[in-house]
Design an enzyme around this catalytic site. Structure first.
Site, short mmCIF file in Angstrom:
data_model
loop_
_atom_site.label_atom_id
_atom_site.label_comp_id
_atom_site.label_asym_id
_atom_site.label_seq_id
_atom_site.Cartn_x
_atom_site.Cartn_y
_atom_site.Cartn_z
N ASP A 204 0.50 -0.93 0.19
CA ASP A 204 -0.33 -0.46 -0.01
C ASP A 204 0.96 1.63 -0.56
OD1 ASP A 204 -2.88 1.19 0.62
OD2 ASP A 204 -1.73 1.92 1.96
N GLU A 246 1.33 -0.40 -4.54
CA GLU A 246 0.34 0.42 -4.93
C GLU A 246 0.90 2.27 -5.43
OE1 GLU A 246 -3.59 3.01 -3.73
OE2 GLU A 246 -1.75 2.84 -2.49
C1 NOJ Z 1 -4.69 3.05 -0.37
C2 NOJ Z 1 -5.76 2.46 -0.21
O1 NOJ Z 1 -6.64 1.55 -1.70
C3 NOJ Z 1 -6.55 2.94 0.41
O2 NOJ Z 1 -8.33 2.33 0.49
C4 NOJ Z 1 -6.58 4.04 1.82
O3 NOJ Z 1 -7.69 4.59 2.26
C5 NOJ Z 1 -5.67 4.07 1.20
N1 NOJ Z 1 -4.28 3.58 0.69
C6 NOJ Z 1 -4.46 4.55 3.03
O4 NOJ Z 1 -4.12 3.29 3.63
#
Ligand code: NOJ
Length: 548
Positions: A204, A246
């Protein structure tokens, strides 16, 4: 499993993203759990996907649906026990399905014991686990991501009288990756879950791991250096597992997350996603072709991940302000459909529940370069609920049947964690797995078929990709080639019949066969080949014929 034990399995895999809470409730508390998911693994397997990506499953106050981790080593009790999770892994693996989970390295919940201790005093031994400052003036060039809820990347902590840094919600303090103890702690977390048998991580928010004055605090060299260390650690001990980044960034910036094949195996291609919708609305392929041409080559061992929708808003960060305005007007006419720089709707409602458009976008997903990720429920055309706050409207219970609560849980349950979709167009009585499984012509069966077709042709998984020129810009035409197999893919982005004229003389004598339908086309003869496409029609033409 897919390519079996091939370490490069992810290169032509199909992923299925699901939220355990939303999938199936086995113990009738109104919340999905691991045992519920186990019951539905046959369904996931039948869909034909190779790998499940689970949204965060760890202990959490759930103020960001689990991305606010309170303990990296324990599972959220709503989802079950460690034994349940181990059973899930075993049952998935038995069916040839892999499982990757979310790894949140950038931040924790403010309930995490590290933060509780860190904020307890300026001299706490854990103080340096997070990013503290006496003022809120540092790192001014870093943008705010959650524009609708946050005013600053700093939050004042009354307990210790300083500010802490957070790129997302203020209840999610950023970890200080400059601290060697934090660097090591994240490797330890990885080892714990990898030792248990998970097949990798969706990492993430990786662009934001480090902060440096005078920069926008994204994609910094220090971030890449640490991520390379993460990869070395994985390679030394866990061959065949995957790291997926991501990084919601422009292609040139995402490119660096692959390194020289020594950083991430995979990264989401964020910029292409909104352009699929843009091209459809404008009835013009240019946005797709331009972004793909702008996408740098990646190392042989790496792969993109592509998607149409996910658990977040459809992000419009990677488009120009003009394109964003166009997208908002076209796809989110009501203010409640918008969130931050995006659109909080699901695939089917975005496409007016028009089966032709839903098929068309999925066809692009399955034929453009990259491993596709399907968001749970989109394979049956589930709807959303914009009356729910934040991104909750796209995280509603999976619709299994027309029974109360959509077969997600027992009928006697007083309520589910969030309401089941129950409107006339997308409600569970109309849109559900059971009905679609019975109906040979349903979206679900079509999705199963397209996935099967894709898997039978490696060119669609990891072939080269070339966009063909033709005067008619309403038709996207690209060629995928791999190991002597050539597939010509056409998409009519418009609501009218279109014809294209292509120079296919290299395939003279070939009789094109459309892979999904099995129909044959007139043989390719002279220099010019003309094709007619019905509104929103797509073709995956196998160009196999007499040896050239
Ligand atoms: C990316 C995630 O996809 C999202 O759902 C989340 O709110 C943010 N990161 C913060 O962790």
């Amino acid at each position: 499993m897919g390519r079996g034990n091939d370490e490069l399995w992810y290169k032509d895999a199909v992923f299925y993203e699901l939220y355990v809470r939303a999938f199936c409730d086995s113990d009738d508390d109104g919340k999905g759990d691991f045992q519920g998911l186990i019951r539905k693994l046959d369904y996931v397997q039948e869909l034909g996907v190779d790998c499940i990506w689970l949204l965060p499953i760890y202990a959490s106050p759930l103020r960001d649906d689990g991305y606010d981790v309170a303990d990296f080593y324990s599972l959220h009790p709503d989802y079950g026990t460690l034994q349940d999770f181990q059973a899930l892994l075993a049952e998935a693996h038995r069916r040839g399905l892999r499982i990757v989970t979310d790894l949140v390295m950038n931040h924790t919940s403010d309930q995490h014991p590290w933060f509780v201790e860190s904020r307890s005093s300026k001299t706490s031994p854990k103080r340096d686990y997070y990013v503290w400052s006496a003022t809120d003036h540092k790192y001014r060039d870093a943008r705010i991501i959650f524009l609708d809820t946050e005013e600053s990347n700093w939050a004042y902590d009354r307990i210790s009288g300083e500010y802490y840094w957070h790129r997302f919600f203020s209840h999610q303090p950023d970890l200080n990756l400059d601290n060697p103890a934090v660097q090591q702690a994240m490797l330890d977390v990885m080892a714990y879950w990898l030792d248990m048998g998970i097949d990798g991580f969706r990492a993430d928010a990786v662009p934001y791991l480090y902060e440096r004055e005078g920069t926008n605090c994204e994609n910094l060299p220090e971030t890449h250096a640490y991520l390379k260390r993460v990869r070395r650690f994985l390679d030394q001990r866990y061959k065949g597992r995957v790291l997926l980044a991501e990084a919601n960034q422009w292609p040139e910036d995402v490119r660096s997350y692959f390194g020289a094949g020594d950083e991430f195996h995979m990264a989401f291609h964020f910029p292409v996603m909104p352009r699929l919708y843009l091209a459809l609305k404008r009835q013009d392929r240019s946005p797709i072709v331009e972004i793909m041409k702008r996408t740098p080559a990646i190392p042989e061992s790496c792969q993109w991940c592509t998607f149409l929708r996910n658990h977040d808003e459809l992000t419009l960060e990677m488009v120009t302000p003009q394109e964003r305005a166009f997208m908002w007007d076209a796809y989110a006419p009501q203010p409640e459909m918008r969130l931050n720089l995006g659109i909080r709707r699901r695939l089917a409602p975005l496409l007016d529940n028009d089966r032709r458009k839903i098929e068309l976008l999925n066809s692009m997903l399955f034929t453009l370069p990259g491993s596709p990720v399907i968001y749970y429920g989109d394979e049956i055309g589930m709807g959303d609920n914009v009356a729910l706050p934040d991104r909750n409207g796209v995280r509603t219970p999976m619709q299994w049947s027309d029974e109360p609560y959509a077969g997600f849980c027992d009928q006697a349950v007083p309520s589910t964690y969030t309401p089941v979709i129950d409107d006339p167009a997308y409600g569970y009585r109309r849109v559900n797995v059971e009905a679609q499984a019975r109906d040979g012509g349903s979206l679900l069966n079509l999705m199963r078929h397209l996935i099967r077709c894709r898997k039978q042709h490696q060119a669609l998984g990891c072939g080269s990709c070339e966009f063909l020129e033709s005067a008619n810009r309403t038709v996207l035409t690209h060629l995928r080639c791999h190991g002597g197999e050539d597939i010509l893919v056409l998409h009519n982005l418009s609501a009218a019949t279109q014809s294209v004229t292509l120079d296919l003389q290299d395939w003279a004598g070939v009789v094109p066969i459309d892979i999904p339908s099995g129909s044959t086309f007139p043989p390719i003869s002279g220099r010019v080949y003309e094709l007619k496409l019905a509104p929103y029609q797509y073709l995956w033409l196998l160009l196999e014929g007499p040896p050239r």
